[in-house]
Design a protein around this motif. Structure first.
Motif, PDB file in Angstrom:
ATOM      1  N   GLU A 235       0.944 -21.313   3.085  1.00  0.00           N
ATOM      2  CA  GLU A 235       2.261 -21.146   2.487  1.00  0.00           C
ATOM      3  C   GLU A 235       2.179 -20.389   1.163  1.00  0.00           C
ATOM      4  O   GLU A 235       2.658 -20.824   0.123  1.00  0.00           O
ATOM      5  N   CYS A 236       1.512 -19.235   1.238  1.00  0.00           N
ATOM      6  CA  CYS A 236       1.389 -18.332   0.100  1.00  0.00           C
ATOM      7  C   CYS A 236       2.348 -17.165   0.305  1.00  0.00           C
ATOM      8  O   CYS A 236       2.280 -16.472   1.323  1.00  0.00           O
ATOM      9  N   GLN A 237       3.220 -16.939  -0.654  1.00  0.00           N
ATOM     10  CA  GLN A 237       4.291 -15.967  -0.490  1.00  0.00           C
ATOM     11  C   GLN A 237       3.766 -14.537  -0.376  1.00  0.00           C
ATOM     12  O   GLN A 237       2.878 -14.132  -1.114  1.00  0.00           O
ATOM     13  N   TYR A 238       4.358 -13.779   0.545  1.00  0.00           N
ATOM     14  CA  TYR A 238       3.937 -12.397   0.737  1.00  0.00           C
ATOM     15  C   TYR A 238       5.076 -11.574   1.315  1.00  0.00           C
ATOM     16  O   TYR A 238       6.061 -12.105   1.825  1.00  0.00           O
ATOM     17  N   PHE A 239       4.945 -10.260   1.202  1.00  0.00           N
ATOM     18  CA  PHE A 239       5.830  -9.300   1.841  1.00  0.00           C
ATOM     19  C   PHE A 239       5.015  -8.481   2.824  1.00  0.00           C
ATOM     20  O   PHE A 239       3.787  -8.424   2.751  1.00  0.00           O
ATOM     21  N   ILE A 240       5.723  -7.793   3.716  1.00  0.00           N
ATOM     22  CA  ILE A 240       5.076  -6.858   4.608  1.00  0.00           C
ATOM     23  C   ILE A 240       5.369  -5.450   4.096  1.00  0.00           C
ATOM     24  O   ILE A 240       6.527  -5.095   3.866  1.00  0.00           O
ATOM     25  N   VAL A 241       4.325  -4.661   3.870  1.00  0.00           N
ATOM     26  CA  VAL A 241       4.482  -3.301   3.357  1.00  0.00           C
ATOM     27  C   VAL A 241       3.793  -2.326   4.306  1.00  0.00           C
ATOM     28  O   VAL A 241       2.911  -2.713   5.071  1.00  0.00           O
ATOM     29  N   PRO A 242       4.174  -1.062   4.275  1.00  0.00           N
ATOM     30  CA  PRO A 242       3.474  -0.071   5.095  1.00  0.00           C
ATOM     31  C   PRO A 242       2.028   0.092   4.634  1.00  0.00           C
ATOM     32  O   PRO A 242       1.733  -0.027   3.448  1.00  0.00           O
ATOM     33  N   THR A 243       1.141   0.358   5.569  1.00  0.00           N
ATOM     34  CA  THR A 243      -0.254   0.594   5.217  1.00  0.00           C
ATOM     35  C   THR A 243      -0.370   1.716   4.196  1.00  0.00           C
ATOM     36  O   THR A 243      -1.205   1.685   3.303  1.00  0.00           O
ATOM     37  N   GLN A 244       0.497   2.725   4.308  1.00  0.00           N
ATOM     38  CA  GLN A 244       0.485   3.840   3.375  1.00  0.00           C
ATOM     39  C   GLN A 244       0.653   3.363   1.937  1.00  0.00           C
ATOM     40  O   GLN A 244       0.093   3.928   1.009  1.00  0.00           O
ATOM     41  N   LEU A 245       1.437   2.276   1.741  1.00  0.00           N
ATOM     42  CA  LEU A 245       1.674   1.761   0.396  1.00  0.00           C
ATOM     43  C   LEU A 245       0.717   0.654   0.010  1.00  0.00           C
ATOM     44  O   LEU A 245       0.819   0.090  -1.058  1.00  0.00           O
ATOM     45  N   SER A 246      -0.225   0.326   0.902  1.00  0.00           N
ATOM     46  CA  SER A 246      -1.093  -0.822   0.647  1.00  0.00           C
ATOM     47  C   SER A 246      -2.396  -0.435  -0.036  1.00  0.00           C
ATOM     48  O   SER A 246      -3.204  -1.278  -0.367  1.00  0.00           O
ATOM     49  N   GLY A 247      -2.589   0.855  -0.241  1.00  0.00           N
ATOM     50  CA  GLY A 247      -3.860   1.311  -0.780  1.00  0.00           C
ATOM     51  C   GLY A 247      -4.695   2.007   0.279  1.00  0.00           C
ATOM     52  O   GLY A 247      -5.751   2.539  -0.009  1.00  0.00           O
ATOM     53  N   GLY A 248      -4.200   2.017   1.519  1.00  0.00           N
ATOM     54  CA  GLY A 248      -4.965   2.613   2.594  1.00  0.00           C
ATOM     55  C   GLY A 248      -4.567   4.034   2.927  1.00  0.00           C
ATOM     56  O   GLY A 248      -5.153   4.655   3.799  1.00  0.00           O
ATOM     57  N   GLY A 249      -3.547   4.579   2.232  1.00  0.00           N
ATOM     58  CA  GLY A 249      -3.096   5.936   2.510  1.00  0.00           C
ATOM     59  C   GLY A 249      -3.335   6.843   1.333  1.00  0.00           C
ATOM     60  O   GLY A 249      -3.774   6.420   0.262  1.00  0.00           O
ATOM     61  N   GLN A 250      -3.034   8.121   1.503  1.00  0.00           N
ATOM     62  CA  GLN A 250      -3.240   9.102   0.458  1.00  0.00           C
ATOM     63  C   GLN A 250      -1.901   9.509  -0.152  1.00  0.00           C
ATOM     64  O   GLN A 250      -0.921   9.722   0.563  1.00  0.00           O
ATOM     65  N   ASP A 251      -1.855   9.618  -1.488  1.00  0.00           N
ATOM     66  CA  ASP A 251      -0.696  10.139  -2.185  1.00  0.00           C
ATOM     67  C   ASP A 251       0.578   9.414  -1.772  1.00  0.00           C
ATOM     68  O   ASP A 251       1.597  10.033  -1.459  1.00  0.00           O
ATOM     69  N   ALA A 252       0.522   8.079  -1.767  1.00  0.00           N
ATOM     70  CA  ALA A 252       1.673   7.299  -1.305  1.00  0.00           C
ATOM     71  C   ALA A 252       2.892   7.516  -2.179  1.00  0.00           C
ATOM     72  O   ALA A 252       4.019   7.479  -1.704  1.00  0.00           O
ATOM     73  N   GLU A 253       2.691   7.774  -3.480  1.00  0.00           N
ATOM     74  CA  GLU A 253       3.818   7.920  -4.404  1.00  0.00           C
ATOM     75  C   GLU A 253       4.708   9.094  -4.019  1.00  0.00           C
ATOM     76  O   GLU A 253       5.912   9.078  -4.258  1.00  0.00           O
ATOM     77  N   HIS A 254       4.129  10.142  -3.429  1.00  0.00           N
ATOM     78  CA  HIS A 254       4.888  11.341  -3.111  1.00  0.00           C
ATOM     79  C   HIS A 254       5.128  11.508  -1.619  1.00  0.00           C
ATOM     80  O   HIS A 254       5.494  12.591  -1.170  1.00  0.00           O
ATOM     81  N   ASP A 255       4.926  10.443  -0.868  1.00  0.00           N
ATOM     82  CA  ASP A 255       5.175  10.500   0.564  1.00  0.00           C
ATOM     83  C   ASP A 255       6.556   9.920   0.827  1.00  0.00           C
ATOM     84  O   ASP A 255       6.767   8.721   0.691  1.00  0.00           O
ATOM     85  N   TYR A 256       7.502  10.779   1.219  1.00  0.00           N
ATOM     86  CA  TYR A 256       8.872  10.329   1.434  1.00  0.00           C
ATOM     87  C   TYR A 256       9.182  10.119   2.909  1.00  0.00           C
ATOM     88  O   TYR A 256      10.336   9.976   3.301  1.00  0.00           O
ATOM     89  N   GLY A 257       8.167  10.115   3.728  1.00  0.00           N
ATOM     90  CA  GLY A 257       8.365   9.809   5.137  1.00  0.00           C
ATOM     91  C   GLY A 257       8.537   8.308   5.336  1.00  0.00           C
ATOM     92  O   GLY A 257       8.586   7.527   4.384  1.00  0.00           O
ATOM     93  N   PHE A 258       8.631   7.904   6.573  1.00  0.00           N
ATOM     94  CA  PHE A 258       8.821   6.487   6.898  1.00  0.00           C
ATOM     95  C   PHE A 258       7.638   5.983   7.690  1.00  0.00           C
ATOM     96  O   PHE A 258       7.160   6.648   8.610  1.00  0.00           O
ATOM     97  N   GLU A 259       7.171   4.809   7.312  1.00  0.00           N
ATOM     98  CA  GLU A 259       6.113   4.141   8.060  1.00  0.00           C
ATOM     99  C   GLU A 259       6.519   2.691   8.231  1.00  0.00           C
ATOM    100  O   GLU A 259       6.974   2.040   7.284  1.00  0.00           O
ATOM    101  N   VAL A 260       6.399   2.186   9.438  1.00  0.00           N
ATOM    102  CA  VAL A 260       6.818   0.810   9.725  1.00  0.00           C
ATOM    103  C   VAL A 260       5.967  -0.165   8.917  1.00  0.00           C
ATOM    104  O   VAL A 260       4.740  -0.090   8.933  1.00  0.00           O
TER     105      VAL A 260
END
Length: 240
Positions: free
Chosen positions: A75-100
């Motif tokens: 029961e530890c609080q969490y959100f679900i984020v795209p892998t791109q925003l999790s540290g596993g993608g490149q240049d996430a700050e400037h990626d305006y596409g959509f990832e589930v």
């Protein structure tokens, strides 16, 4: 449920503030920054830097659904984020596409609770868990962590952790007074997990399988529902 750090024992408050400081450091210094969650990709970076990747390899290689189940069990609080925003993608700050969104990321409250309960569960009631204890010691040595003194509210460097037995007392005090864990022992936590799973099974059997995939704003942008306890059945997580 929670008590302000000022009114819990100073030693437990210091540990509480250390764990919050570690979350803040990870969130603010590991790309992509300032997402408000800590994901497995970011924890891999930390483990590599402190020389403990081998010790944490098993837990850091769990698939997202297993991580989500573990977080939900404790029961530890969490959100679900795209892998791109999790540290596993490149240049996430400037990626305006959509990832589930598909990767669980612990909030500050969830991260603090997960670290504290990890110490308790690993210890088996016989002193602070050795691996988790060494991990915190290594983080203190490698990163410029600061915490706010619970009395003076001034920022101070965190001192070396005390002996294992003392850390166990810190953690159990913290668990009772801030994290809302009535029985902060390995057996007590396992009973809580079993009770939660039983409740989840009852809800699923009763047809309560709805989730709200559009109701929660995710840190760093985007929306998503709470990660279900059982991803296939869709039962939502329950927090303390």
């Amino acid at each position: 449920m929670s008590s302000p750090p000022e009114i819990i024992p100073v030693a437990a408050a210091a540990l509480y503030n250390l764990l919050k400081a570690l979350f803040t450091y990870i969130d603010e210094h590991i790309e992509p920054r300032n997402l408000g969650v800590v994901t497995v990709e970011k924890m891999k970076w930390v483990a590599e830097r402190v020389g403990m990747m081998a010790e944490f390899a098993a837990s850091l290689s769990l698939p997202p659904e297993d991580l989500a189940e573990t977080y939900s069990d404790l029961e530890c609080q969490y959100f679900i984020v795209p892998t791109q925003l999790s540290g596993g993608g490149q240049d996430a700050e400037h990626d305006y596409g959509f990832e589930v969104p598909d990767t669980p990321g612990l909030t500050k409250a969830g991260f603090v609770k997960m670290q504290a309960l990890g110490l308790i569960l690993e210890s088996g009631g016989q002193g602070a868990g050795d691996m988790q204890y060494r991990f915190l010691q290594a983080c203190i040595s490698h990163f410029p962590l600061t915490y706010v003194d619970p009395v003076t509210h001034s920022k101070l460097s965190f001192p070396p952790l005390p002996p294992h037995q003392t850390v166990t007392w810190y953690v159990t005090t913290l668990a009772r007074t801030v994290l809302g864990v009535d029985d902060p022992t390995p057996a007590g936590i396992q009973r809580r997990v079993a009770a939660r799973r039983a409740l989840a099974a009852q809800d699923v059997a009763g047809g309560n399988t709805a989730s709200d995939p559009a109701g929660t704003q995710l840190p760093g942008g985007g929306y998503g529902g709470q990660m279900p306890v059982d991803m296939e059945k869709g039962h939502q997580q329950r927090l303390w």
